[in-house]
Design a protein around this motif. Structure first.
Motif, mmCIF file in Angstrom:
data_model
loop_
_atom_site.group_PDB
_atom_site.id
_atom_site.type_symbol
_atom_site.label_atom_id
_atom_site.label_comp_id
_atom_site.label_asym_id
_atom_site.label_seq_id
_atom_site.Cartn_x
_atom_site.Cartn_y
_atom_site.Cartn_z
ATOM 1 N N ALA A 23 25.641 -11.668 14.218
ATOM 2 C CA ALA A 23 25.222 -10.333 13.675
ATOM 3 C C ALA A 23 23.713 -10.007 14.508
ATOM 4 O O ALA A 23 22.789 -10.801 14.369
ATOM 5 N N ASN A 168 30.474 -7.277 9.214
ATOM 6 C CA ASN A 168 29.400 -6.814 9.536
ATOM 7 C C ASN A 168 29.237 -5.818 10.978
ATOM 8 O O ASN A 168 28.320 -6.104 11.772
ATOM 9 N N GLN A 173 24.568 -2.874 9.278
ATOM 10 C CA GLN A 173 24.796 -4.492 8.967
ATOM 11 C C GLN A 173 24.434 -5.028 10.019
ATOM 12 O O GLN A 173 24.571 -6.325 10.293
#
Length: 828
Positions: A23, A168, A173
């Protein structure tokens, strides 16, 4: 066994680190009247549509990489409800429906994403993506304010949102998704649904439901110019959106679909939208304060399977996009737009922050000047489609070709003109498979479709004393639905069997023999079958096989359009039209699908008994399954199977669907096949259509075989279900590669680049280097005012190389040539 506390803490840290590794940092997405605001910065964004089910997961990284290299910031896709939920609460997120994997590939490429949930999507896709099983739910009304539809729509929307959240994928996010869409082009049909109050309640419910999902990025609604709910951004779709503005002054101007070409139906030629016209439309959009523009499509792809094409839409969804159906770069469209993107992005700050002023230089001529922080940038547009115009700006005179926009990032020097293409043209060709000699190399066997199961009315799913609609009766589990009945007859007699149907095609059998067939013209889904038949004394059986070729996907109340022999009538008409028998309300037995579909013959299981007689197989035999083994073509170039000579049916390679084929259907002759000029508004319907190819030719001859479907080191299997009857032994495999590459309209000082692509193919010769070429097209230029100096320079720099770049200098000038425009043609 007890785990030490220190080890537990270490595991927690490692798990957290692993979760964070995929992420990025959280991104804030907001908007104002000029642009999307990402992490506090106003942005100009250029996006392109790539539909994950219309390619394979193995293709996704390369498609996304090429899109990024083409100057795109974002990838946009619809979400395909009927692919993800083919039956109620039975979900599919595998293979080319692995939507999370697709968005992770976008994230891995460092690009943004636009999630168009819909879940009605249109998209030239069966039922616009809505599952046919929705029709079985009591009280169901599609896309109106009613509890059954809204319940199912919210359930699926929430499912997709939660999948994205769990992975995510939303910007807040750390994911790539910066926008999401709910509903699709609803404004086009609201007034045609015969219930304005319900339509208004529904579209406001959609917005409320979407906003309750709490995804942290804005929601958009395209083509929703009237009755726009609060807290959504309405956007534009079309060939041109420069004169369109959103309904509120506090939201940015977003173009959700800039149509790069058009979809193709089985009876239509190929539509082509020129690179010049697309660039004109994009430049005009940003001249008129546009902020985000999305190409529909950037890669069109393939309609694999039977649920992925709307009514009569071909298996190819190429769309004349910058990346062709197979993922190859389409030049000059890709390169010309890439150059435009570079210029537009160089002006980003001044376009989203600057004051702007439009000045008319007479009819159809406008200069727009943006000023910010002591700098200025200018656009000059010429909307005449029949004349070039000189415009003097800042003491310099600029020639603006007809139907073009010049961009001057400093208001002095033209950095880009939409009508002047500086990138190469590539002509893609189909090369024979060099691994084996074809068609001799293909080893064929066959298996008949077991029609006897359907030649009486004794076994079936159920019986009814009426002729039912096909989609709801068969729950769209197959293209085919059997209608079967019987009658007692005294003596022998001849009749005409008359069937009125709203299906797409029909086959009629009497006492086990095929007596007639017919199909509808595209868009005219009411037609008749009239066939002479003979009845014997005693019990006679009539079996009617109704077929669909994709389902309706657009328009008000499209789901109510029937298919099949809904209501008939079905009659036996006596000699001279007298003494007939009406079978409409007879006892009809129903069964969906074919025996081979139930047996999954396309999977070629070991227990199947394929037949061959010393290598020979029957040809011109309808309702027959064929199998051939072949070796995968060497290399990495895209693979197609040439099915010229076949009739109609479906194809699989190693159990993977290639989609429907119908090469026997000839594309109609249309006036647009005989004229092409980029100047003027592009049209795909009505009068004035142009730039068509393929009139009078098979609608689709070549069918994409993704490399992921092939087994390189072992035999591969092609399975065909031939419905109409043909000669499958004419099938052959080909690879797709650049044949000729050309650089046209190069001017002194230009760097001229030629490339054969990325698959190891090199330039074998430079064939033309001349001024004033006026005859032929790339691959068939006839030359004119040859430049020996240019020919020597390009030959020395290019032959034997995959790509080369040569600077156009004064030394290339041809003696006595009036034109300073250089054209170069090479062979790969």
């Amino acid at each position: 066994m007890a785990v030490p506390l220190a080890l537990l803490l270490l595991l927690v840290v490692l798990r957290a680190a692993t979760a964070d590794a995929g992420a990025g940092a959280a991104t804030t997405v907001a908007y104002n009247d000029r642009a999307l605001v990402i992490n506090g910065e106003r942005r100009i964004l250029i996006s392109g549509s790539i539909h994950y089910p219309r390619s394979t997961p193995e293709m996704w990284p390369d498609l996304i990489k090429k899109a990024k290299e083409g100057g795109l910031d974002a990838i946009e896709t619809y979400v395909f409800w009927n692919g993800h939920e083919p039956r109620p609460r039975q979900y599919n997120f595998e293979g080319n429906y692995d939507i999370v994997r697709f968005f992770k590939e976008i994230q891995n490429a460092g690009m943004y994403a636009i999630l168009r949930i819909g879940p009605y999507i249109c998209g030239e896709w069966n039922y616009g993506g809505l599952p046919a099983w929705l029709r079985d739910i009591p009280g169901m009304q599609f896309r109106l304010h009613n509890e059954p539809f809204e319940r199912e729509m919210e359930n699926f929307t929430t499912l997709i949102v939660n999948k994205m959240k769990d992975a995510n994928m939303f910007a807040g996010q750390g994911g790539p998704i910066i926008l999401a869409q709910i509903e699709n082009e609803y404004g086009n049909i609201m007034g045609k649904l015969n219930n304005n109050e319900s339509a208004s309640q529904y579209i406001h419910w959609c917005a409320d439901m979407a906003n309750k999902q709490n995804i942290g990025v804005p929601w958009i609604m395209c083509q929703q110019d009237d009755d726009v709910p609060p807290h959504v951004i309405n956007t534009c779709n079309g060939f041109y959106c420069h004169d369109w503005f959103p309904n509120r002054t506090d939201i940015p101007k977003i173009w959700t679909e800039n149509w790069t070409g058009w979809f193709k139906a089985w009876d239509k030629p190929d539509f082509h939208r020129s690179a010049e016209d697309i660039a004109f439309a994009v430049a005009m959009f940003f001249q008129k304060r546009g902020s985000l523009q999305n190409y529909y499509m950037y890669h069109g792809g393939t309609n694999f399977g039977r649920t992925s094409g709307g009514p009569y839409i071909t298996t190819s969804y190429d769309y004349d996009a910058p990346l062709d159906e197979y993922g190859n770069i389409r030049q000059p469209k890709y390169g010309h737009l890439k150059n435009l993107h570079s210029v537009i992005k160089s002006m980003e700050k001044i376009l989203v922050h600057g004051e702007y002023n439009d000045t008319s230089y007479g009819k159809n001529i406008t200069v727009t000047k943006f000023t910010f922080d002591g700098s200025s940038a200018c656009f000059i547009n010429n909307q005449f489609d029949d004349r070039d115009i000189n415009v003097t700006l800042g003491g310099a005179t600029h020639l603006i070709p007809a139907w073009s926009v010049s961009i001057l990032p400093d208001c002095k020097t033209v950095a880009f003109n939409s009508a002047k293409i500086k990138t190469q043209t590539s002509v893609m060709v189909k090369k024979p498979n060099t691994v084996e000699k074809e068609p001799e190399g293909l080893k064929w066997s066959w298996m008949p479709e077991n029609l006897q199961l359907f030649m009486t009315d004794e076994r079936g799913s159920f019986k009814k004393n009426e002729l039912l609609e096909q989609i709801s009766t068969g729950t769209d589990q197959s293209d085919y639905l059997w209608y079967r009945t019987s009658l007692e007859h005294k003596g022998e007699a001849s009749y005409t069997l008359y069937v009125n149907t709203t299906g797409h095609e029909i086959y009629a059998f009497v006492n086990g023999k095929l007596v007639g067939q017919n199909h509808s013209a595209n868009g005219e889904f009411v037609f008749q079958l009239e066939s002479p038949v003979s009845l014997h004394s005693g019990k006679n059986y009539i079996s009617l096989l109704s077929g669909t070729v994709g389902l309706k996907n657009y328009g008000a109340l499209f789901e109510l359009m029937p298919a099949g022999i809904a209501g008939g009538p079905v009659k036996l008409i006596g000699t001279n039209g007298t003494g007939g028998i009406d079978l409409t309300n007879s006892s009809w037995t129903y069964m969906s699908g074919l025996a081979g579909e139930y047996r999954q013959i396309h999977l070629d299981k070991p227990e199947y008994r394929w037949q061959s007689h010393n290598g020979s197989i029957p040809v011109n035999r309808p309702f027959t399954w064929y199998k051939a083994t072949f070796d995968a073509p060497a290399g990495e170039e895209a693979v197609v199977v040439d099915l010229l000579g076949l009739g109609k049916g479906a194809a699989w390679v190693n159990g993977n669907s290639l989609g429907r084929y119908w090469p026997s259907y000839t594309a109609s002759e249309m006036p647009g096949c005989h004229v092409c000029d980029y100047r003027g508004k592009f049209k795909a319907e009505g009068d004035g259509i142009r730039c068509l190819t393929g009139c009078g030719e098979p609608s689709q001859r070549y069918y994409h075989v993704p490399r992921a479907f092939l087994r390189p080191a072992q035999p591969n299997t092609l399975v065909l279900f031939e419905e109409a009857g043909s000669d499958p032994t004419r099938a052959a495999f080909r690879t797709v590669a650049a044949g000729a590459v050309c650089a046209a309209a190069a001017e002194p000082g230009d760097d001229v680049t030629l490339s054969c692509g990325r698959h190891g193919r090199a330039i074998s010769s430079v064939d033309v280097a001349s001024f004033g070429v006026s005859r032929g097209s790339c691959g068939a230029y006839e030359g004119g005012c040859e430049s020996k100096a240019a020919l020597r320079a390009f030959t020395a720099a290019c032959v034997g190389k995959e790509a080369c770049t040569v600077r156009y200098t004064a030394a290339f000038a041809g003696a006595g040539c009036e034109s300073g425009v250089l054209t170069v043609q090479a062979t790969c």
